[in-house]
Motif scaffolding. Structure first.
Motif, PDB file in Angstrom:
ATOM      1  N   TYR A 175      36.113 -23.802  29.837  1.00 28.10           N
ATOM      2  CA  TYR A 175      34.772 -23.404  29.409  1.00 28.10           C
ATOM      3  C   TYR A 175      34.822 -22.197  28.476  1.00 28.10           C
ATOM      4  O   TYR A 175      34.106 -22.143  27.466  1.00 28.10           O
ATOM      5  CB  TYR A 175      33.899 -23.074  30.622  1.00 28.10           C
ATOM      6  CG  TYR A 175      33.412 -24.275  31.406  1.00 28.10           C
ATOM      7  CD1 TYR A 175      32.970 -25.440  30.777  1.00 28.10           C
ATOM      8  CD2 TYR A 175      33.359 -24.242  32.810  1.00 28.10           C
ATOM      9  CE1 TYR A 175      32.516 -26.532  31.510  1.00 28.10           C
ATOM     10  CE2 TYR A 175      32.895 -25.324  33.547  1.00 28.10           C
ATOM     11  CZ  TYR A 175      32.476 -26.460  32.893  1.00 28.10           C
ATOM     12  OH  TYR A 175      32.016 -27.527  33.621  1.00 28.10           O
ATOM     13  N   ASP A 176      35.651 -21.205  28.820  1.00 24.73           N
ATOM     14  CA  ASP A 176      35.755 -20.017  27.966  1.00 24.73           C
ATOM     15  C   ASP A 176      36.235 -20.390  26.566  1.00 24.73           C
ATOM     16  O   ASP A 176      35.712 -19.896  25.555  1.00 24.73           O
ATOM     17  CB  ASP A 176      36.709 -18.992  28.588  1.00 24.73           C
ATOM     18  CG  ASP A 176      36.079 -18.213  29.731  1.00 24.73           C
ATOM     19  OD1 ASP A 176      34.850 -18.043  29.718  1.00 24.73           O
ATOM     20  OD2 ASP A 176      36.825 -17.766  30.626  1.00 24.73           O
ATOM     21  N   TRP A 177      37.247 -21.240  26.511  1.00 25.39           N
ATOM     22  CA  TRP A 177      37.801 -21.672  25.220  1.00 25.39           C
ATOM     23  C   TRP A 177      36.737 -22.400  24.404  1.00 25.39           C
ATOM     24  O   TRP A 177      36.561 -22.146  23.206  1.00 25.39           O
ATOM     25  CB  TRP A 177      39.005 -22.569  25.472  1.00 25.39           C
ATOM     26  CG  TRP A 177      39.778 -22.950  24.250  1.00 25.39           C
ATOM     27  CD1 TRP A 177      40.772 -22.245  23.638  1.00 25.39           C
ATOM     28  CD2 TRP A 177      39.621 -24.161  23.480  1.00 25.39           C
ATOM     29  NE1 TRP A 177      41.242 -22.935  22.549  1.00 25.39           N
ATOM     30  CE2 TRP A 177      40.559 -24.107  22.424  1.00 25.39           C
ATOM     31  CE3 TRP A 177      38.789 -25.268  23.591  1.00 25.39           C
ATOM     32  CZ2 TRP A 177      40.687 -25.130  21.493  1.00 25.39           C
ATOM     33  CZ3 TRP A 177      38.909 -26.288  22.662  1.00 25.39           C
ATOM     34  CH2 TRP A 177      39.852 -26.214  21.626  1.00 25.39           C
ATOM     35  N   CYS A 178      36.014 -23.296  25.056  1.00 21.08           N
ATOM     36  CA  CYS A 178      34.984 -24.066  24.356  1.00 21.08           C
ATOM     37  C   CYS A 178      33.831 -23.176  23.910  1.00 21.08           C
ATOM     38  O   CYS A 178      33.312 -23.329  22.797  1.00 21.08           O
ATOM     39  CB  CYS A 178      34.459 -25.176  25.261  1.00 21.08           C
ATOM     40  SG  CYS A 178      35.672 -26.459  25.653  1.00 21.08           S
ATOM     41  N   LEU A 179      33.411 -22.250  24.761  1.00 25.58           N
ATOM     42  CA  LEU A 179      32.303 -21.369  24.391  1.00 25.58           C
ATOM     43  C   LEU A 179      32.662 -20.499  23.196  1.00 25.58           C
ATOM     44  O   LEU A 179      31.822 -20.251  22.323  1.00 25.58           O
ATOM     45  CB  LEU A 179      31.900 -20.495  25.583  1.00 25.58           C
ATOM     46  CG  LEU A 179      31.136 -21.211  26.697  1.00 25.58           C
ATOM     47  CD1 LEU A 179      30.915 -20.276  27.883  1.00 25.58           C
ATOM     48  CD2 LEU A 179      29.784 -21.734  26.190  1.00 25.58           C
ATOM     49  N   GLU A 180      33.902 -20.040  23.145  1.00 26.64           N
ATOM     50  CA  GLU A 180      34.338 -19.249  21.985  1.00 26.64           C
ATOM     51  C   GLU A 180      34.160 -20.058  20.700  1.00 26.64           C
ATOM     52  O   GLU A 180      33.659 -19.546  19.687  1.00 26.64           O
ATOM     53  CB  GLU A 180      35.802 -18.842  22.161  1.00 26.64           C
ATOM     54  CG  GLU A 180      36.373 -18.078  20.979  1.00 26.64           C
ATOM     55  CD  GLU A 180      37.857 -17.791  21.136  1.00 26.64           C
ATOM     56  OE1 GLU A 180      38.521 -17.571  20.107  1.00 26.64           O
ATOM     57  OE2 GLU A 180      38.371 -17.820  22.288  1.00 26.64           O
ATOM     58  N   LYS A 181      34.565 -21.324  20.738  1.00 25.12           N
ATOM     59  CA  LYS A 181      34.432 -22.183  19.561  1.00 25.12           C
ATOM     60  C   LYS A 181      32.962 -22.476  19.253  1.00 25.12           C
ATOM     61  O   LYS A 181      32.540 -22.484  18.089  1.00 25.12           O
ATOM     62  CB  LYS A 181      35.173 -23.510  19.776  1.00 25.12           C
ATOM     63  CG  LYS A 181      36.635 -23.374  20.144  1.00 25.12           C
ATOM     64  CD  LYS A 181      37.453 -22.791  19.012  1.00 25.12           C
ATOM     65  CE  LYS A 181      38.926 -22.745  19.381  1.00 25.12           C
ATOM     66  NZ  LYS A 181      39.736 -22.077  18.340  1.00 25.12           N
ATOM     67  N   LEU A 240      26.333 -26.485  23.224  1.00 23.97           N
ATOM     68  CA  LEU A 240      26.508 -25.131  23.737  1.00 23.97           C
ATOM     69  C   LEU A 240      25.662 -24.925  24.995  1.00 23.97           C
ATOM     70  O   LEU A 240      26.139 -24.370  25.996  1.00 23.97           O
ATOM     71  CB  LEU A 240      26.126 -24.107  22.668  1.00 23.97           C
ATOM     72  CG  LEU A 240      26.127 -22.635  23.086  1.00 23.97           C
ATOM     73  CD1 LEU A 240      27.464 -22.232  23.701  1.00 23.97           C
ATOM     74  CD2 LEU A 240      25.797 -21.745  21.892  1.00 23.97           C
ATOM     75  N   ALA A 241      24.420 -25.373  24.953  1.00 24.36           N
ATOM     76  CA  ALA A 241      23.542 -25.218  26.113  1.00 24.36           C
ATOM     77  C   ALA A 241      24.076 -25.978  27.316  1.00 24.36           C
ATOM     78  O   ALA A 241      24.039 -25.477  28.450  1.00 24.36           O
ATOM     79  CB  ALA A 241      22.132 -25.691  25.767  1.00 24.36           C
ATOM     80  N   VAL A 271      27.756 -22.367  16.226  1.00 21.35           N
ATOM     81  CA  VAL A 271      26.302 -22.199  16.177  1.00 21.35           C
ATOM     82  C   VAL A 271      25.911 -21.078  15.223  1.00 21.35           C
ATOM     83  O   VAL A 271      24.893 -21.147  14.532  1.00 21.35           O
ATOM     84  CB  VAL A 271      25.746 -21.947  17.591  1.00 21.35           C
ATOM     85  CG1 VAL A 271      24.289 -21.504  17.534  1.00 21.35           C
ATOM     86  CG2 VAL A 271      25.879 -23.201  18.443  1.00 21.35           C
ATOM     87  N   GLU A 272      26.747 -20.047  15.171  1.00 20.65           N
ATOM     88  CA  GLU A 272      26.469 -18.943  14.260  1.00 20.65           C
ATOM     89  C   GLU A 272      26.583 -19.393  12.801  1.00 20.65           C
ATOM     90  O   GLU A 272      25.776 -18.997  11.947  1.00 20.65           O
ATOM     91  CB  GLU A 272      27.440 -17.787  14.522  1.00 20.65           C
ATOM     92  CG  GLU A 272      27.186 -16.560  13.665  1.00 20.65           C
ATOM     93  CD  GLU A 272      28.143 -15.417  13.983  1.00 20.65           C
ATOM     94  OE1 GLU A 272      28.104 -14.402  13.273  1.00 20.65           O
ATOM     95  OE2 GLU A 272      28.926 -15.543  14.957  1.00 20.65           O
ATOM     96  N   ILE A 273      27.576 -20.233  12.530  1.00 21.56           N
ATOM     97  CA  ILE A 273      27.803 -20.692  11.151  1.00 21.56           C
ATOM     98  C   ILE A 273      26.807 -21.789  10.753  1.00 21.56           C
ATOM     99  O   ILE A 273      26.223 -21.758   9.664  1.00 21.56           O
ATOM    100  CB  ILE A 273      29.249 -21.206  10.991  1.00 21.56           C
ATOM    101  CG1 ILE A 273      30.239 -20.049  11.194  1.00 21.56           C
ATOM    102  CG2 ILE A 273      29.450 -21.846   9.621  1.00 21.56           C
ATOM    103  CD1 ILE A 273      31.686 -20.500  11.278  1.00 21.56           C
ATOM    104  N   ASP A 274      26.603 -22.751  11.650  1.00 19.36           N
ATOM    105  CA  ASP A 274      25.745 -23.902  11.337  1.00 19.36           C
ATOM    106  C   ASP A 274      24.977 -24.309  12.594  1.00 19.36           C
ATOM    107  O   ASP A 274      25.415 -25.180  13.350  1.00 19.36           O
ATOM    108  CB  ASP A 274      26.598 -25.061  10.825  1.00 19.36           C
ATOM    109  CG  ASP A 274      25.750 -26.247  10.377  1.00 19.36           C
ATOM    110  OD1 ASP A 274      24.551 -26.045  10.116  1.00 19.36           O
ATOM    111  OD2 ASP A 274      26.296 -27.366  10.290  1.00 19.36           O
ATOM    112  N   PRO A 275      23.830 -23.686  12.849  1.00 19.74           N
ATOM    113  CA  PRO A 275      23.089 -23.924  14.099  1.00 19.74           C
ATOM    114  C   PRO A 275      22.327 -25.246  14.113  1.00 19.74           C
ATOM    115  O   PRO A 275      21.102 -25.288  14.103  1.00 19.74           O
ATOM    116  CB  PRO A 275      22.135 -22.725  14.153  1.00 19.74           C
ATOM    117  CG  PRO A 275      21.885 -22.381  12.721  1.00 19.74           C
ATOM    118  CD  PRO A 275      23.180 -22.681  11.997  1.00 19.74           C
TER     119      PRO A 275
END
Length: 326
Positions: free
Chosen positions: A169-175, A192-193, A180-184
């Motif tokens: 989960y941590d690895w995926c959330l980092e990605k 992400l949710a 989302v920041e680049i292309d939400p």
């Protein structure tokens, strides 16, 4: 070894695992009664539907026809029929050497196995899908790989391998935070949710309620921004967040979430009896006895009408507690 590198090592080990296709010989929505925390279904969030697979298969009418019937059976909870037809679809795709079709069908099989908590099968199938994608040169940062990594973390979570699940989960959330920041897009926000919601529930199972609540509230707020989220999903999230607030002794906060869940659920075909009991108990803890009696009384009526003995008994217990104080 850092946590990030440790997960990458685990991930690469999984991908090198031998995929024995012959062992794949057989491939419920949430229930609220008697469960403290429920997990919303994510079956409708399939990897290749997201990527526009259906348009790419428009020329293969027979295969499309079979796949659509598979999805229809899944939506109707007729899982055995869906699985039998999925294997028919797989043979069709293999006969015409339609590689994207084969990958898509494995993905549907994997999601169905995850939904039914056939965890070893789901793990094997998600690995097969990932191997097929990465064999075409796709890198680990690709959204499709991250999507599959989330599902593999979920499998570890359900198998109660919490250390591996947390790393995943941590690895995926980092990605996903970066994506989302680049292309939400709605799709990236939805993934992400979903990841935050699952991660929050993992922390609840580990009795780390504050951490779990943080992720679940973040997930809910993101879900509110996605236009195609099922309202039933939001109702379940609202109720479960209210339950966590209640567990933390924050009755006021729990009341607001239970009320919102009920208000939203009134217009849907959902059993709200458990939620009315939850609201009644929160009122009781806040010494709002009239409101508590009204809420639990309504829960009792719903339990009788729906012949739900669990709700009826929980409502009766709530009313008894109210009467003892009143």
């Amino acid at each position: 070894m850092s946590a990030h590198n440790k997960y990458r090592y685990i991930w690469n080990t999984l991908l090198r695992a031998s995929a024995n296709l012959r062992s794949i010989h057989s491939i419920s929505f949430h229930k609220t009664s008697r469960r403290k925390y429920t997990v919303p279904c994510a079956m409708g969030f399939s990897l290749f539907t997201w990527l526009g697979f259906e348009k790419k298969l428009s020329a293969e009418d027979e295969l499309i026809h079979t796949i659509k019937h598979c999805i229809l059976f899944i939506q109707k909870n007729e899982y055995e029929k869906a699985e039998q037809l999925l294997h028919v679809a797989l043979r069709q795709a293999q006969q015409i050497h339609h590689q994207l079709g084969i990958t898509y069908i494995y993905d549907v099989m994997a999601n169905l196995a995850l939904q039914r908590e056939e965890l070893d099968k789901a793990k094997q199938l998600f690995i097969i899908v990932t191997q097929r994608i990465m064999a075409n040169g796709v890198l680990e940062d690709d959204p499709r790989v991250v999507h599959l990594s989330v599902k593999l973390a979920r499998v570890s979570h359900l198998k109660k391998d919490y250390s591996t699940a947390k790393l995943g989960y941590d690895w995926c959330l980092e990605k996903l935070y970066k994506a989302v920041e680049i292309d939400p897009t709605d799709h990236s926000k939805k993934l992400l949710a979903m990841t935050e919601d699952w991660y929050g529930r993992l922390y609840l199972e580990c009795e780390q309620f504050e951490k779990g609540l943080k992720y679940m509230v973040h997930s809910l707020n993101r879900m509110r921004e996605v236009p195609d989220i099922e309202k039933e999903h939001l109702v379940v999230q609202l109720n479960d967040i209210g339950t966590v607030y209640d567990r933390l002794g924050k009755a006021g906060e729990s009341i607001s979430y239970f009320k919102e869940a009920i208000d939203l659920g009134k217009n849907l075909d959902m059993d709200l009896g458990t939620m009315y009991v939850n609201l009644g108990r929160a009122y009781l803890k806040s010494q709002l006895l009239d409101a508590a009696r009204k809420s639990c009384g309504h829960a009792w009526k719903l339990g009788v009408m729906s012949k739900n003995q669990d709700v009826k008994q929980e409502a009766e217990l709530c009313i008894k507690q109210i009467n003892n104080l009143g």
